[in-house]
Scaffold this motif. Structure first.
Motif, PDB file in Angstrom:
ATOM      1  N   ASN A  33       0.663  -1.138   0.073  1.00  0.00           N
ATOM      2  CA  ASN A  33      -0.095  -0.155   0.088  1.00  0.00           C
ATOM      3  C   ASN A  33       0.920   1.354  -0.032  1.00  0.00           C
ATOM      4  OD1 ASN A  33      -1.218   2.180   1.433  1.00  0.00           O
ATOM      5  ND2 ASN A  33      -3.124   0.735   1.322  1.00  0.00           N
ATOM      6  N   VAL A  34       0.459   2.136  -0.842  1.00  0.00           N
ATOM      7  CA  VAL A  34       1.352   3.428  -0.804  1.00  0.00           C
ATOM      8  C   VAL A  34       1.559   4.227   0.552  1.00  0.00           C
ATOM      9  CG1 VAL A  34      -0.374   5.217  -1.461  1.00  0.00           C
ATOM     10  CG2 VAL A  34       1.963   5.481  -2.171  1.00  0.00           C
ATOM     11  N   GLU A  35       0.538   3.959   1.333  1.00  0.00           N
ATOM     12  CA  GLU A  35       0.718   4.627   2.720  1.00  0.00           C
ATOM     13  C   GLU A  35       1.564   3.796   3.465  1.00  0.00           C
ATOM     14  OE1 GLU A  35      -0.262   7.488   3.669  1.00  0.00           O
ATOM     15  OE2 GLU A  35      -1.210   7.866   1.944  1.00  0.00           O
ATOM     16  N   THR A  36       1.934   2.593   3.215  1.00  0.00           N
ATOM     17  CA  THR A  36       2.795   1.741   4.059  1.00  0.00           C
ATOM     18  C   THR A  36       4.253   2.207   3.772  1.00  0.00           C
ATOM     19  OG1 THR A  36       1.440  -0.290   4.096  1.00  0.00           O
ATOM     20  CG2 THR A  36       3.761  -0.563   4.139  1.00  0.00           C
ATOM     21  N   VAL A  37       4.367   2.457   2.542  1.00  0.00           N
ATOM     22  CA  VAL A  37       5.799   3.195   1.984  1.00  0.00           C
ATOM     23  C   VAL A  37       6.084   4.406   2.621  1.00  0.00           C
ATOM     24  CG1 VAL A  37       7.041   3.895  -0.125  1.00  0.00           C
ATOM     25  CG2 VAL A  37       5.629   1.597  -0.153  1.00  0.00           C
ATOM     26  N   ARG A  38       5.071   5.165   2.407  1.00  0.00           N
ATOM     27  CA  ARG A  38       5.295   6.480   3.295  1.00  0.00           C
ATOM     28  C   ARG A  38       5.435   6.373   4.817  1.00  0.00           C
ATOM     29  NH1 ARG A  38       0.570   8.354  -0.352  1.00  0.00           N
ATOM     30  NH2 ARG A  38       1.382   9.664  -2.005  1.00  0.00           N
TER      31      ARG A  38
END
Length: 91
Positions: A33-38
């Motif tokens: 998930n992109v929020e996980t990367v952030r």
């Protein structure tokens, strides 16, 4: 996969140096998930993303960050070195 230690400010500087679209590219290519990367780069959106094994200890230069898994870090470095390309996204 390995662990590493970096300062929080170094981690944020790396994130801030990445080209636009990098978070999304990393997320898609690593099936995250992109929020996980952030969150990996110091974000705190745990409602939409997961915690990804970063541990921050208070200290100089923003504190010390221990990363349990360097996969995202290495991918980001590859993007900066031109070894990987950011995907083009259409809005």
């Amino acid at each position: 996969m390995s662990t590493t230690t970096i300062t929080f400010n170094q981690l944020r500087k790396l994130k801030d140096s990445l080209p636009n679209g990098s978070m999304r590219t990393i997320a898609e290519d690593l099936d995250l998930n992109v929020e996980t990367v952030r969150n990996y780069f110091g974000g705190k959106n745990y409602d939409r993303g997961k915690c990804v094994g970063i541990h921050i200890e208070p200290g100089p230069d923003g504190g010390i960050v221990e990363l349990d898994d360097t996969t995202i870090l290495e991918y980001a470095k590859d993007l900066l070195e031109g070894k990987k390309q950011v995907h083009e996204y259409k809005n």
